[in-house]
Design an enzyme around this catalytic site. Structure first.
Site, PDB file in Angstrom:
ATOM      1  CG  ASN A  97      49.034  73.700  23.493  1.00  0.00           C
ATOM      2  OD1 ASN A  97      48.645  74.963  23.388  1.00  0.00           O
ATOM      3  ND2 ASN A  97      48.208  72.827  22.967  1.00  0.00           N
ATOM      4  CG  HIS A 488      14.801  94.538   9.283  1.00  0.00           C
ATOM      5  ND1 HIS A 488      13.640  95.115   9.579  1.00  0.00           N
ATOM      6  CD2 HIS A 488      14.476  93.324   8.754  1.00  0.00           C
ATOM      7  CE1 HIS A 488      12.674  94.523   9.145  1.00  0.00           C
ATOM      8  NE2 HIS A 488      13.171  93.269   8.660  1.00  0.00           N
TER       9      HIS A 488
END
Ligand code: F6R
Length: 587
Positions: A97, A488
């Site tokens: 892992n 905006h």
């Protein structure tokens, strides 16, 4: 990411046992899986692409073996790339892992020395490096120690040797937990998989090496191979909270658990929250987290400002390195995490430690790496969260931050009353009539390509979290915005029929948010209002009870339910969305 589960001991029906252990860990990665076990002096392997649920294996009885669920990093999702990986001789196998950052150099070296690779993974180098070490006469423990010293990155490996009948494991940051049984041992990447088998476990620390055989588990120092007496932790073996019960999915179960989690939290976590309030109240504090935990942290920033009149910084854990040098020596870093294993969070906490900051955590998983790293913690006590999406851990984190802000102000009881009110509200919102309204809404929006969520003030992070929840499980493109930002640029994205969720709590932001909703509606948006009061601008109103500063808790549920039901309509598995994994242990 990736889940690891292994056993050595008396012969058992190991194929099935490995599969059921891996199934518990599947939330860690679910693109492919594999198991390997010893058959006399050879290793038999079964690897497949896809989920483990409902599969069976022809591999059966053995005294030693392990398995792995994969979340692909290096090498595509193919059977050869699934773990375990074997050495050339077939004597050794490994599961891994993490990411081996120097794997290219190691592979080139091994190829030059004649090793044959069967996969495109970074992980396979470990099997061949071990083969050389064992071939030079080293035992498995010293072979693993030597090989691990050559790996760069944050890794956990488990190696199996069919000749010595041993499993040996070691790690750097990536978690591993192991324990002994009568004449044997188990190892996994999460204690959840060990609960059916063990009463006590050892959480392996960086620099330690676990040696497992029929004598049980022994832990040694990786550098000296000297024996260590590790700390043992007793596991809560009540398995009920990890089972699905009557629920169709873990996501449904975990959403339904939220009222009870919050009611427990208010009572049981009070001492931890008050202890943390003492530190936070007197210290410049930075909240860090990733994904949903970051959204909880952003909510915390508003709660601290509103309730305690205190400013806290919020930084995405993955971006923290840029700001760590600015930490004041008396500063505190408070990390938020469900798993306690998110690598960006752990790295940020370690960076904060190196600058001398005080370390705290709001974390769900006891004994996780984060829990073990910090000086002060609040454990959420939400129980295992197995759906990849964070639901109950999110509302529990927000409730904890609300209680913490109240505790800093010296008004814990007031905060507790709000959280209990929110818990009761959630219970009502989970009743079939309320859920049916959200199912209808899911029917209305499930074929949309885009969806937007707006909120202002305390509801702004709720909008971010709602969008995250909906997009990650339905795969509809969903974005959350501060409603004041619409003009905006964002408004360019809205067209006829675009679903827009509008958080309109009964607070000082309501009028401005409704103006934003009007601007969206006049561009054709389909407006879903979420708040205590209806408004003519809403095409649909999802009523949430008025809960004051606890509104981010109740605001979370409609989005969770909408994501869930939309996912079902689109044929997605809500517990295992594509490309995701629960525990993000790679960078
Ligand atoms: C979203 C989700 C993720 C996690 C993130 C951090 O539903 O679950 O965004 O919140 O990966 O995970 P933890 O909280 O375990 O650190």
């Amino acid at each position: 990411m990736c889940g690891v589960f292994g056993y050595v001991g008396d012969p058992v029906d190991l194929g099935d046992r490995l599969l059921s252990g891996l199934q518990t860990l599947e939330y860690r990665g679910y693109d492919s899986w594999g198991i390997a076990l010893a058959r006399d002096q050879a290793i038999a392997v079964d690897k497949r692409i896809g989920r483990i649920a409902g599969v069976s294996t022809a591999l059966s009885g053995s005294d030693i073996g392990f398995g792995h669920t994969r979340w692909a990093t290096h090498g595509g999702v193919t059977e050869p790339n699934a773990h375990p990986h074997l050495d050339c001789s077939g004597r050794l196998a490994i599961v891994h892992n993490g990411i081996i950052e120097n794997h290219r150099d190691l592979r080139a070296e091994l190829l030059a020395r004649g090793h044959a690779f069967r996969s495109a993974t970074d992980s396979e180098v470990v099997a061949h490096l071990l083969e050389e070490q064992v071939g030079q006469g080293r035992n498995l423990a010293s072979a693993v120690a030597n090989v691990f010293a050559r790996l760069q990155g944050l890794n956990a490996i488990v190696a199996m040797d069919v000749v010595s009948r041993q499993l040996v494991a070691t790690k750097h940051v990536s978690p591993l937990v192991a324990g002994s049984v009568d004449r044997g041992a188990y190892i996994a990447s999460d204690a959840l998989a060990l609960r059916p088998h063990l009463d006590q476990v050892v959480y392996l620390e960086d620099g330690q090496l676990a040696l497992m055989d029929r004598a049980g588990l022994r832990v040694v120092d990786r550098a000296t191979l000297q024996w260590i007496e590790p700390a043992r932790v007793t596991l809560d073996r009540n398995l009920d909270d990890a089972r699905l019960g009557d629920h169709p999915h873990f996501m449904a179960k975990e959403m339904a658990e939220q009222p009870a989690v919050l009611e427990r939290l208010v009572i049981h976590q009070r001492p931890q929250i008050e202890a943390m309030a003492e530190a936070v109240g007197s210290t410049p504090t930075t909240l860090i987290g990733c994904g949903t935990a970051l959204n909880a942290a952003l909510t915390g920033r508003y709660l601290f400002a509103r309730i305690a009149g205190a400013g806290v910084d919020v930084v995405a854990a993955s971006e923290f390195a840029s700001f760590a040098p600015l930490l004041r020596p008396d500063g505190m870093v408070l990390a938020l995490s469900q798993s306690g294993e998110t690598v960006d969070v752990l790295e940020a906490v370690k960076a904060a430690e190196s600058y001398g900051a005080r370390l705290g955590a709001i974390v769900n998983t006891p004994h996780s790496s984060l829990d073990r790293l910090v000086d002060l913690r609040v454990l959420l006590g939400a129980g295992p969260e197995q759906c990849v999406l964070a639901t109950k851990s999110y509302t529990a984190k927000v409730a904890t931050l609300l209680l913490l802000a109240h505790a800093v102000r010296g008004s814990y009881a007031e905060g507790a009353a709000l959280v209990v009110r929110a818990a009761e509200a959630l219970a009502r919102m989970l009743e079939p009539g309320s859920v049916a309204e959200i199912q209808q809404l899911a029917n209305r929006i499930h074929s949309s390509d885009h969806l937007f969520v707006i909120g202002r003030g305390l509801a702004y992070p709720s909008a971010l979290e709602a969008a995250l929840k909906i997009k990650e499980v339905s795969y509809i493109h969903a974005e959350g915005f501060a409603s004041g930002e619409l003009k905006h640029g964002v408004i360019a994205l809205v067209s006829d029929g675009t679903p827009c969720l509008v958080y309109a709590p009964a607070d000082e932001t309501r009028a401005d948010v409704l103006s934003g909703a009007a601007e969206l509606k006049s561009r054709g948006a389909f407006i879903v209002g979420i708040g205590p009061e209806p408004d003519p601008i809403f095409d649909i109103h999802l009523a949430v009870p008025e809960t004051g500063d606890a509104s981010p808790i109740v605001n979370a549920l409609p989005a969770q339910l909408l994501g869930y039901h939309t996912a079902l309509l689109r044929g997605n598995d809500p517990d295992r969305p594509r490309n995701l994994a629960k525990s993000v242990t790679v960078k």
